[in-house]
Write a protein that holds these residues in place. Structure first.
Motif, PDB file in Angstrom:
ATOM      1  N   UNK A   3      46.747  43.808  68.875  1.00  0.00           N
ATOM      2  CA  UNK A   3      45.577  43.562  68.026  1.00  0.00           C
ATOM      3  C   UNK A   3      44.545  44.628  68.328  1.00  0.00           C
ATOM      4  N   UNK A   4      44.113  45.351  67.278  1.00  0.00           N
ATOM      5  CA  UNK A   4      43.174  46.456  67.439  1.00  0.00           C
ATOM      6  C   UNK A   4      41.971  46.246  66.519  1.00  0.00           C
ATOM      7  N   UNK A   5      40.807  45.894  67.075  1.00  0.00           N
ATOM      8  CA  UNK A   5      39.594  45.790  66.246  1.00  0.00           C
ATOM      9  C   UNK A   5      38.953  47.164  66.071  1.00  0.00           C
ATOM     10  N   UNK A   6      38.308  47.379  64.926  1.00  0.00           N
ATOM     11  CA  UNK A   6      37.565  48.617  64.720  1.00  0.00           C
ATOM     12  C   UNK A   6      36.532  48.392  63.621  1.00  0.00           C
ATOM     13  N   UNK A   7      35.605  49.307  63.523  1.00  0.00           N
ATOM     14  CA  UNK A   7      34.528  49.190  62.543  1.00  0.00           C
ATOM     15  C   UNK A   7      34.454  50.465  61.717  1.00  0.00           C
ATOM     16  N   UNK A   8      34.120  50.290  60.431  1.00  0.00           N
ATOM     17  CA  UNK A   8      33.834  51.396  59.529  1.00  0.00           C
ATOM     18  C   UNK A   8      32.465  51.119  58.914  1.00  0.00           C
ATOM     19  N   UNK A   9      31.473  51.871  59.338  1.00  0.00           N
ATOM     20  CA  UNK A   9      30.121  51.591  58.889  1.00  0.00           C
ATOM     21  C   UNK A   9      29.684  50.224  59.388  1.00  0.00           C
ATOM     22  N   UNK A  10      29.260  49.369  58.477  1.00  0.00           N
ATOM     23  CA  UNK A  10      28.828  48.018  58.833  1.00  0.00           C
ATOM     24  C   UNK A  10      29.936  46.985  58.694  1.00  0.00           C
ATOM     25  N   UNK A  11      31.141  47.424  58.381  1.00  0.00           N
ATOM     26  CA  UNK A  11      32.255  46.499  58.165  1.00  0.00           C
ATOM     27  C   UNK A  11      33.162  46.467  59.388  1.00  0.00           C
ATOM     28  N   UNK A  12      33.556  45.262  59.797  1.00  0.00           N
ATOM     29  CA  UNK A  12      34.473  45.069  60.920  1.00  0.00           C
ATOM     30  C   UNK A  12      35.875  44.781  60.399  1.00  0.00           C
ATOM     31  N   UNK A  13      36.869  45.358  61.085  1.00  0.00           N
ATOM     32  CA  UNK A  13      38.261  45.205  60.680  1.00  0.00           C
ATOM     33  C   UNK A  13      39.114  44.834  61.890  1.00  0.00           C
ATOM     34  N   UNK A  14      40.295  44.304  61.597  1.00  0.00           N
ATOM     35  CA  UNK A  14      41.284  44.004  62.636  1.00  0.00           C
ATOM     36  C   UNK A  14      42.650  44.455  62.132  1.00  0.00           C
ATOM     37  N   UNK A  15      43.322  45.254  62.956  1.00  0.00           N
ATOM     38  CA  UNK A  15      44.700  45.666  62.649  1.00  0.00           C
ATOM     39  C   UNK A  15      45.603  45.064  63.720  1.00  0.00           C
ATOM     40  N   UNK A  16      46.443  44.110  63.338  1.00  0.00           N
ATOM     41  CA  UNK A  16      47.334  43.471  64.306  1.00  0.00           C
ATOM     42  C   UNK A  16      48.721  43.307  63.707  1.00  0.00           C
ATOM     43  N   UNK A  17      49.680  42.995  64.581  1.00  0.00           N
ATOM     44  CA  UNK A  17      51.038  42.828  64.079  1.00  0.00           C
ATOM     45  C   UNK A  17      52.051  42.762  65.193  1.00  0.00           C
ATOM     46  N   UNK A  18      53.322  42.962  64.806  1.00  0.00           N
ATOM     47  CA  UNK A  18      54.416  42.889  65.774  1.00  0.00           C
ATOM     48  C   UNK A  18      55.566  43.773  65.306  1.00  0.00           C
ATOM     49  N   UNK A  19      56.412  44.116  66.270  1.00  0.00           N
ATOM     50  CA  UNK A  19      57.687  44.768  65.994  1.00  0.00           C
ATOM     51  C   UNK A  19      58.762  43.962  66.697  1.00  0.00           C
ATOM     52  N   UNK A  20      59.744  43.489  65.948  1.00  0.00           N
ATOM     53  CA  UNK A  20      60.926  42.832  66.508  1.00  0.00           C
ATOM     54  C   UNK A  20      62.129  43.742  66.298  1.00  0.00           C
ATOM     55  N   UNK A  21      62.774  44.133  67.380  1.00  0.00           N
ATOM     56  CA  UNK A  21      64.047  44.845  67.289  1.00  0.00           C
ATOM     57  C   UNK A  21      65.126  43.973  67.893  1.00  0.00           C
ATOM     58  N   UNK A  63      74.276  43.109  62.216  1.00  0.00           N
ATOM     59  CA  UNK A  63      73.874  44.499  62.377  1.00  0.00           C
ATOM     60  C   UNK A  63      72.548  44.524  63.135  1.00  0.00           C
ATOM     61  N   UNK A  64      72.247  45.599  63.878  1.00  0.00           N
ATOM     62  CA  UNK A  64      70.909  45.678  64.487  1.00  0.00           C
ATOM     63  C   UNK A  64      69.835  45.663  63.409  1.00  0.00           C
ATOM     64  N   UNK A  65      68.677  45.112  63.747  1.00  0.00           N
ATOM     65  CA  UNK A  65      67.622  44.918  62.757  1.00  0.00           C
ATOM     66  C   UNK A  65      66.275  45.263  63.385  1.00  0.00           C
ATOM     67  N   UNK A  66      65.368  45.832  62.573  1.00  0.00           N
ATOM     68  CA  UNK A  66      64.019  46.149  63.043  1.00  0.00           C
ATOM     69  C   UNK A  66      63.008  45.675  62.010  1.00  0.00           C
ATOM     70  N   UNK A  67      62.104  44.782  62.450  1.00  0.00           N
ATOM     71  CA  UNK A  67      61.074  44.228  61.583  1.00  0.00           C
ATOM     72  C   UNK A  67      59.708  44.653  62.113  1.00  0.00           C
ATOM     73  N   UNK A  68      59.018  45.504  61.346  1.00  0.00           N
ATOM     74  CA  UNK A  68      57.683  45.994  61.697  1.00  0.00           C
ATOM     75  C   UNK A  68      56.721  45.385  60.674  1.00  0.00           C
ATOM     76  N   UNK A  69      55.966  44.364  61.124  1.00  0.00           N
ATOM     77  CA  UNK A  69      55.045  43.654  60.232  1.00  0.00           C
ATOM     78  C   UNK A  69      53.637  43.763  60.793  1.00  0.00           C
ATOM     79  N   UNK A  70      52.697  44.227  59.977  1.00  0.00           N
ATOM     80  CA  UNK A  70      51.321  44.388  60.451  1.00  0.00           C
ATOM     81  C   UNK A  70      50.345  43.975  59.361  1.00  0.00           C
ATOM     82  N   UNK A  71      49.146  43.577  59.797  1.00  0.00           N
ATOM     83  CA  UNK A  71      48.095  43.123  58.881  1.00  0.00           C
ATOM     84  C   UNK A  71      46.834  43.952  59.111  1.00  0.00           C
ATOM     85  N   UNK A  72      46.258  44.436  58.016  1.00  0.00           N
ATOM     86  CA  UNK A  72      44.979  45.127  58.045  1.00  0.00           C
ATOM     87  C   UNK A  72      43.971  44.228  57.351  1.00  0.00           C
ATOM     88  N   UNK A  73      42.961  43.741  58.116  1.00  0.00           N
ATOM     89  CA  UNK A  73      42.092  42.679  57.618  1.00  0.00           C
ATOM     90  C   UNK A  73      40.622  43.031  57.785  1.00  0.00           C
TER      91      UNK A  73
END
Length: 266
Positions: free
Chosen positions: A180-198, A206-216
């Motif tokens: 989970x990575x919080x950051x700000x752009x100007x006066x707006x606050x954001x959060x970028x979080x997610x996961x990777x399952x391999x 078969x091997x599988x890779x799931x990269x799911x992330x949210x930009x909020x």
């Protein structure tokens, strides 16, 4: 190297015995609950070869909490497709802090703590053509080791290594990274979080890779209630979804899926 079922069972039993005195005096240090609504049009691996389930509505409940013995994360996804198929999928993931339970400092380098990690996966989905590597109804058990990592700027970074004991398929291994990575752009606050399952290959997957992330975007902060309401997108980059090799059954199992997202914390 794979852990045998008996070894995983003995490990779980040993950890349970070790943690009993601590659990008897367990204290919840913090908790967070949330409800999310998502909608996307590019889901792959239809529930049936005869339908198009690429558009789906998703409602998700999540719970995360920290305790005197470790931490707990759980979620439940209900997915309903425009074609009338549905799915309920749940994960429950407790982790026992070996540092807290032993009373010792286990940090080294970027590692803040070492944990015994486990997950239970519960699935119930429409799968009349038996396409998924999981099967339509399953309870999978994961056991392994986890690490809390100190990474500047991040709220948290975790790495968990599991041996998977699958319900009706061959066992395999899994690596999970979350952040989970919080950051700000100007006066707006954001959060970028997610996961990777391999997940590794097995005799029937078969091997599988799931990269799911949210930009909020932190909408709640605009009226003085930060971290209460978020709006944004979720992007899923999933190769060989459900362990199905891309092109098998004449279907595309490589998913590239953008979902609109609204998330409320309470």
């Amino acid at each position: 190297m794979q852990l045998s079922l008996s070894l995983c069972s003995r490990l779980a039993a040993g950890l349970a015995a070790l943690s009993l005195p601590f659990l008897a005096q367990a204290e919840m240090l913090w908790q967070d609950n949330s409800l999310s609504y998502l909608y996307g049009n590019d889901y792959e691996v239809d529930y049936s070869l005869d339908t198009d389930d690429s558009s789906r509505n998703v409602v998700t409940f999540e719970h995360a909490s920290g305790h005197s013995w470790g931490d707990l994360f759980m979620f439940a996804d209900y997915l309903a497709s425009d074609a009338g198929s549905d799915e309920l999928y749940t994960e429950v993931s407790p982790r026992l802090s070996l540092g807290k339970l032993s009373g010792r400092e286990l940090s080294f380098g970027p590692v803040k703590d070492v944990l015994a990690a486990g997950t239970l996966e519960f699935g119930n989905m429409d799968d009349p053509n038996h396409l998924t590597a999981t099967g339509p109804h399953f309870t999978n058990k994961l056991a392994g080791i986890g690490f809390d990592l100190a990474v500047p700027g991040f709220n948290y970074v975790q790495a968990n290594f599991y041996h998977r004991i699958n319900d009706d398929r061959a066992d395999n291994e899994q690596l999970t990274l979350v952040w989970a990575l919080p950051f700000a752009l100007g006066n707006a606050d954001f959060l970028y979080d997610g996961f990777i399952d391999w997940t590794s290959a097995s005799a029937d997957a078969h091997p599988s890779m799931n990269f799911a992330s949210q930009l909020k975007w932190d909408v709640g902060a605009r009226w003085g209630q930060p971290k209460s309401l978020y709006a944004g997108i979720e992007y899923v980059h999933w190769n060989d979804k459900f362990g199905i090799k891309d092109g098998s059954f004449g279907i595309d199992s490589n998913e590239r899926n953008i979902n609109l997202l609204l998330k409320y914390h309470f």
